[in-house]
Design an enzyme around this catalytic site. Structure first.
Site, PDB file in Angstrom:
ATOM      1  N   SER A  39       0.834  -1.201   0.000  1.00 33.68           N
ATOM      2  CA  SER A  39       0.000   0.000   0.000  1.00 33.68           C
ATOM      3  C   SER A  39       0.869   1.252   0.000  1.00 33.68           C
ATOM      4  CB  SER A  39      -0.924   0.000   1.232  1.00 33.68           C
ATOM      5  OG  SER A  39      -1.596   1.234   1.357  1.00 33.68           O
TER       6      SER A  39
ATOM      7  N   TRP B 198       2.474   1.601  -3.382  1.00 29.53           N
ATOM      8  CA  TRP B 198       1.480   2.032  -4.373  1.00 29.53           C
ATOM      9  C   TRP B 198       1.340   3.550  -4.363  1.00 29.53           C
ATOM     10  CZ3 TRP B 198      -3.222   4.646  -3.705  1.00 29.53           C
ATOM     11  CH2 TRP B 198      -4.053   4.707  -4.823  1.00 29.53           C
ATOM     12  N   HIS B 199       1.435   4.152  -3.185  1.00 30.51           N
ATOM     13  CA  HIS B 199       1.261   5.596  -3.086  1.00 30.51           C
ATOM     14  C   HIS B 199       2.433   6.377  -3.666  1.00 30.51           C
ATOM     15  CE1 HIS B 199      -1.983   4.613  -0.195  1.00 30.51           C
ATOM     16  NE2 HIS B 199      -2.456   5.796  -0.527  1.00 30.51           N
ATOM     17  N   GLY B 200       3.624   5.813  -3.642  1.00 32.81           N
ATOM     18  CA  GLY B 200       4.758   6.544  -4.182  1.00 32.81           C
ATOM     19  C   GLY B 200       6.042   5.741  -4.156  1.00 32.81           C
TER      20      GLY B 200
END
Length: 479
Positions: A325, A328-330
């Site tokens: 997670s 996925w954000h950066g």
């Protein structure tokens, strides 16, 4: 268009002027055409990637359903998903991988060329993380026989309309394909209750984004940009203000996106449920970015084994899900650490009792909010080193002297109007607090009412009189 809310809403009005004049069975093509136009407005070159990926996954879905054996189905599943993940990795994570290889090579004294050796140095296509997850879940659902593959020209149009759906392309929600395409097959129809609900959601989203998030953005950007130039108290304030900014920006977008879908005659899932009223981290993730949490649970956590394995394996599954997670954000270690913090916190947390005193509920809520805010510092900082430096300065430079308080409020405007701006921002935060408190602890509302007439009037006037227009786009569009 994609970063300007007013232009986006004007675009929606133009679509609506045509949409309900077209026969019900043809409205999907209006949606698809509108979504293509919307996407092209951000850059024509981006369209070929999303349409190419969409057509390939559409074809893979058909071939998977036609396959006679489980092994052949698995081949097409992998072919579809690996193509999507491969492009996502190349666009978002190849540079991150190369940077870390350079660092490793310097430690091992194995020299590598400093220049990035690949030609893909362009910006990632708009919404790539969101539409990639849509495509992956579509293929996974076909493989698990939760749905049938779309077929034919009409099916292809419906699938592309689902992938490209313009209200959700920037920041979600990550809509499930079966629910969404099912509505498109039936043909969206005007429903006054749903239309009214959509308008209410749009007003709520505009209030969060224009009146609160945009108002806090300048302060947060200034302090996070140069924390050493401000008192430690300013860093503490900036961390808490960022919690509110991020929530109001992202949930505001989600409210607007869901509202736009509603006025187009489409049900869309709720993405936020007053997460800062959570009494524990598990509850927080049940209320924050609900569509992503559900996606990670169904397509990462459960396939890894979920809780149907040994305790050690279960802990690893939870941690892996949260680390993914974060990634996925950066593409930065600060995001990975943020995901790790939430993963470990979930592992050590216990289920909260329902029947507790008011004081205990307040205490649990405050602890959860402060812990989430601390983790957000790693999410907001440009790098892991900057996050550590920011927190160190917040602690070592903290003071509550009159001069420090003055200097901590100054970044709002840089002049004597800073106090008025600060009080205005706090006033709107309290307004949002009382609204959400009513949502969480008040009497259950009619499902067709988001804002009562009083709240609707207050928020509409606030947007018109106090909305900060012309600010930057949505924060989560970067992820």
């Amino acid at each position: 268009m994609t970063s300007d809310i007013i232009l986006t809403l004007l675009f929606l009005a133009g679509v609506l002027a045509v949409y309900y004049l077209v026969p019900r069975g043809r409205r999907v093509w209006v949606l698809l055409a509108a979504s293509v136009i919307f996407y092209v407005s951000a850059g024509f070159w981006m369209l070929k990637w999303i349409v190419g990926s969409g057509l390939w996954t559409f074809y893979a879905g058909v071939k998977m359903e036609q396959a006679e054996t489980k092994e052949k189905k698995k081949v097409w599943l992998r072919a579809g998903i690996l193509a999507v993940l491969g492009f996502l990795f190349a666009e978002k994570y190849l540079g991150f991988l190369w940077k870390n290889l350079l660092l490793l090579s310097s430690v091992l004294r194995f020299p590598l060329a400093a220049d990035f050796p690949f030609s893909m140095k362009v910006l990632a296509p708009l919404g790539i993380s969101y539409y990639s997850f849509k495509m992956i879940s579509y293929l996974a659902d076909i493989y698990q026989e939760k749905r049938h593959a779309e077929r034919g020209v009409e099916g292809c149009g419906i699938y592309l309309a689902y992938v490209l759906f313009f209200p959700q392309i920037l920041c979600g929600p990550i809509e499930r394909s079966e629910h969404f395409t099912g509505q498109l097959h039936e043909g969206p129809v005007y429903r006054s209750e749903l239309f009214s609900l959509g308008l209410q959601r749009i007003v709520l989203g505009l209030f969060k984004k224009m009146v609160i998030a945009n108002r806090l953005a300048g302060y947060v950007d200034a302090v996070f940009g140069a924390p050493e130039s401000y008192p430690g108290l300013a860093c503490v304030m900036a961390a808490f203000f960022y919690s509110f900014q991020l929530y109001c920006d992202f949930s505001g977008y989600s409210d607007i996106a869901v509202g736009m879908a509603n006025v187009l005659g489409l049900d869309s899932r709720k993405n936020f449920d007053c997460p800062y009223f959570s009494r524990g981290i598990k509850e927080f993730w049940a209320r924050w970015h609900i569509s992503l949490s559900g996606w990670l649970r169904d397509y990462i956590y459960i396939p890894l084994g979920g809780n149907r394995v040994s305790k050690t394996r279960h802990r690893l599954n939870v941690l892996a899900t949260f680390l993914l997670s974060g990634l996925w954000h950066g593409a930065d270690w600060s995001f990975v650490l943020w995901g790790g913090i939430h993963g470990v916190w979930n592992l050590v947390s216990t289920k909260k009792e329902e029947a507790v005193s008011l004081g205990r509920r307040i205490w649990q809520t405050l602890i959860t909010f402060c812990g989430v805010t601390l983790a957000w510092v790693f999410f907001r900082a440009d790098s892991l080193g900057q996050a550590v430096s920011f927190l160190r300065h917040a602690i070592t430079g903290f003071s509550l002297s009159y001069a420090e308080i003055q200097n901590s409020i100054l970044p709002f405007t840089g002049d004597n109007t800073c106090a008025a701006y600060f009080l205005t921002a706090c006033g709107f935060l309290f307004l949002l607090f009382f609204y959400e408190r009513e949502q969480v602890y008040g009497k259950k509302r009619d499902r067709d009412v988001i804002l009562g007439s009083g709240w609707l009037a207050v928020m509409t006037v606030s947007v018109v009189l106090f909305g900060v227009f012309g600010a930057s786009g949505f924060l989560y569009a970067n992820f």
